[in-house]
Design a protein around this motif. Structure first.
Motif, PDB file in Angstrom:
ATOM      1  N   ASN A 124       0.829  -1.206   0.000  1.00 21.49           N
ATOM      2  CA  ASN A 124       0.000   0.000   0.000  1.00 21.49           C
ATOM      3  C   ASN A 124       0.865   1.258   0.000  1.00 21.49           C
ATOM      4  N   ARG A 148       2.371   1.813  -3.466  1.00 19.34           N
ATOM      5  CA  ARG A 148       1.384   2.316  -4.413  1.00 19.34           C
ATOM      6  C   ARG A 148       1.070   3.784  -4.168  1.00 19.34           C
ATOM      7  N   LEU A 149       0.950   4.164  -2.902  1.00 16.64           N
ATOM      8  CA  LEU A 149       0.692   5.571  -2.598  1.00 16.64           C
ATOM      9  C   LEU A 149       1.853   6.453  -3.047  1.00 16.64           C
ATOM     10  N   LEU A 152       3.923   5.855  -5.538  1.00 20.07           N
ATOM     11  CA  LEU A 152       3.887   5.936  -6.995  1.00 20.07           C
ATOM     12  C   LEU A 152       2.780   6.872  -7.473  1.00 20.07           C
ATOM     13  N   ILE A 153       1.643   6.835  -6.802  1.00 18.70           N
ATOM     14  CA  ILE A 153       0.543   7.721  -7.189  1.00 18.70           C
ATOM     15  C   ILE A 153       0.923   9.175  -6.930  1.00 18.70           C
ATOM     16  N   GLU A 154       1.624   9.438  -5.819  1.00 20.21           N
ATOM     17  CA  GLU A 154       2.046  10.809  -5.512  1.00 20.21           C
ATOM     18  C   GLU A 154       3.015  11.342  -6.568  1.00 20.21           C
ATOM     19  N   GLY A 166       2.886  10.560  -9.660  1.00 17.53           N
ATOM     20  CA  GLY A 166       2.190  10.664 -10.927  1.00 17.53           C
ATOM     21  C   GLY A 166       2.331   9.466 -11.832  1.00 17.53           C
ATOM     22  N   ASP A 210       1.356   5.990 -13.739  1.00 22.65           N
ATOM     23  CA  ASP A 210       0.120   5.534 -14.364  1.00 22.65           C
ATOM     24  C   ASP A 210      -0.505   4.419 -13.532  1.00 22.65           C
ATOM     25  N   ALA A 211      -1.816   4.426 -13.413  1.00 26.78           N
ATOM     26  CA  ALA A 211      -2.509   3.428 -12.598  1.00 26.78           C
ATOM     27  C   ALA A 211      -2.526   2.053 -13.246  1.00 26.78           C
ATOM     28  N   PHE A 258      -0.775  -1.214 -11.740  1.00 26.80           N
ATOM     29  CA  PHE A 258      -1.323  -1.992 -10.644  1.00 26.80           C
ATOM     30  C   PHE A 258      -2.179  -3.156 -11.112  1.00 26.80           C
TER      31      PHE A 258
END
Length: 114
Positions: free
Chosen positions: A27, A30-31, A33-35, A37, A39-40, A43
């Motif tokens: 988790n 993933r957070l 990587l999302i911060e 930017g 690509d989703a 996942f």
């Protein structure tokens, strides 16, 4: 305290701890990587690969066929030779099960290439 109580508690705690660390670290990754930017789509699992259910069914079926063939061959060897049956049965079962899993690996690789 009784060891019959302590051992299952320690075993359950260890398994729970491993899963908790795996889920929490995944988790956090993933957070992060999302911060940044990312690509989703990274996942999602199985992009361009064979479905997991097909791979599992293929490998389990080939494993069971290998075990059955190993028992059959061990029975033939035991019946027609004077070799020790205590060593023939496990050896041929493990050999044929391993060959079945190897064939399953090759078939899965061929499915992924298509």
């Amino acid at each position: 305290m009784d060891p019959a109580i302590i051992i299952p508690l320690v075993l359950f705690g260890s398994i729970f701890g491993i899963f908790y660390l795996f889920i929490s670290s995944r988790n956090k990754e993933r957070l992060a990587l999302i911060e940044k930017g990312a690509d989703a789509s990274i996942f999602t699992r199985g992009t361009g690969k064979s479905p997991v259910s097909k791979v599992i069914i293929l490998n389990v079926s080939l494993l069971l066929m290998g075990i059955g063939l190993g028992i059959f061959i061990a029975t033939l060897i035991d019946h027609f030779t004077s070799l020790d049956s205590d060593t023939i049965y496990p050896a041929t079962i493990f050999l044929m099960a391993g060959i079945g899993l190897f064939i399953g690996f090759k078939m899965t690789s061929a499915m992924d290439e298509k």
